[in-house]
Design an enzyme around this catalytic site. Structure first.
Site, PDB file in Angstrom:
ATOM      1  CB  VAL A   1      38.638  40.632  47.115  1.00 50.29           C
ATOM      2  CG1 VAL A   1      38.426  39.530  47.574  1.00 50.29           C
ATOM      3  CG2 VAL A   1      37.510  41.105  48.544  1.00 50.29           C
ATOM      4  CB  CYS A   2      43.577  41.387  45.493  1.00 47.90           C
ATOM      5  SG  CYS A   2      42.979  42.130  44.208  1.00 47.90           S
ATOM      6  CB  SER A   3      45.603  41.164  50.583  1.00 48.48           C
ATOM      7  OG  SER A   3      45.884  42.662  49.436  1.00 48.48           O
TER       8      SER A   3
ATOM      9  CG  LEU B   1      47.169  36.928  45.387  1.00 52.41           C
ATOM     10  CD1 LEU B   1      47.679  38.322  45.121  1.00 52.41           C
ATOM     11  CD2 LEU B   1      47.237  36.000  44.192  1.00 52.41           C
TER      12      LEU B   1
END
Lengths: 156, 172
Positions: free
Chosen positions: A44-46, A49
């Site tokens: 999810v972070c990727s 971002l």
């Protein structure tokens, strides 16, 4: 508790690359978007971002710089950033671990990571908008863009 | 719940019944594998319920993650200038694994487009602005990845990469 609007944003001095540090106060006179996220490389972070990487122009047109921040080391950030071709800094809240996340009230003591949280900070270093997202949900960019619009329209 | 901030209008590419009670908007990226997965599901939905739905496709190219996403979006828009948006849209998704400037030109030839016009439109600022407008409208509506669907203006959260989860919208 996540820091709320009208609170002065706590300053920090963190590695952005293996040999360069950034302070929040370096950005006085500009708006700053602080995007705390749990970990480099996690799905999810990727995605989050990667989305912001595409919206940098819109952020910059609104007079804002984006800073990503997690407890990962400067070396992990370097590899992550190069692999994903990010065009904004990732700050290492690594030593003492999570200190900045704690000051902003979004440290996850159980996981030892920052929660997924967003802050829009004005030119004077005051938090104008903050948002704590469920860790597993990509909060998108609409909240940031609305907050920047409000700041910019309020001034006109 | 996220709302669609840009209303469906004449400038949109649509399939199905313009007077349908259900309007499904997809924000998609031609090089996104998940959009490739959704592509046949949409076609099946339109085959089965074409009279009951209006389907709208809008561009949400993530250029840094998908280097051919923007040129593909522009190619479909350029084909649209010659009345063949959906033909190009389909061809791109059917050959998603090998998108490049060369293959897109080849698709344009296969669709018997006026190639001089296509090349000009493909690079035009006007179409670039249209794609960027789609992207910005999506962002402001809370699109956080692709595909994102909106059903009658509300983000459709039930889609889970299967036809059945998409078809559930017919029962809402």
């Amino acid at each position: 508790m996540i820091l709320t609007p009208n609170t002065p944003a706590p300053d920090f001095d963190l590695y952005a690359t293996p040999d360069q540090r950034l302070k929040l106060s370096d950005f006085k006179g500009k708006k700053v978007i602080l995007s705390f996220y749990p970990a480099d490389w996690s799905p999810v972070c990727s995605d989050q971002l990667a989305l912001y990487n595409e919206t940098l122009n819109m952020f910059r047109n609104a007079g804002a710089e984006l800073l990503g921040i997690s407890v990962d080391s400067k070396w992990s950030h370097l590899a992550f950033s190069q692999e994903r071709k990010f065009h904004f800094p990732l700050l290492a809240d690594f030593e003492p671990k999570g200190e900045v996340a704690k000051q902003y009230g979004i440290y996850n003591n159980d996981g030892g990571e920052a929660h997924r949280a967003l802050f829009v900070i004005d030119e004077k270093g005051i938090i104008q908008w903050s948002y704590l997202s469920p860790d597993g949900i990509n909060p998108g960019a609409d909240g940031i863009l609305d907050a920047l619009d409000q700041l910019n329209n309020g001034k006109n | 719940m996220a709302h669609l901030k840009t209303a469906v209008s004449k400038g949109d590419h649509t399939l199905g019944n313009p007077n349908a009670a259900k309007v499904l908007v997809e924000y998609g990226d031609y090089q996104c594998p998940h959009c490739g997965v959704a592509f046949p599901f949409i076609n099946r939905l339109l085959d089965n319920y074409g009279d009951e739905i209006l389907f709208v496709f809008r561009n949400f190219p993530l250029q840094e993650s998908h280097p051919a996403a923007m040129m593909s979006a522009l190619a479909a828009e350029a084909a649209g200038q010659q009345g063949k948006f959906w033909e190009m849209h389909d061809m791109i998704f059917e050959h998603q694994a090998k998108l490049s400037a060369d293959t897109l030109l080849h698709f344009a030839e296969k669709l018997q487009l006026d190639m001089q016009q296509f090349s000009q439109d493909w690079r035009s600022q006007e179409l670039m602005s249209k794609v960027e407008g789609d992207f910005e409208g999506g962002l402001r509506s809370g699109v956080n990845g692709t595909p994102t669907f909106f059903l009658n203006g509300e983000r459709y959260e039930k889609y889970a990469s299967t036809y059945e989860s998409l078809e559930l919208m017919m029962r809402d």
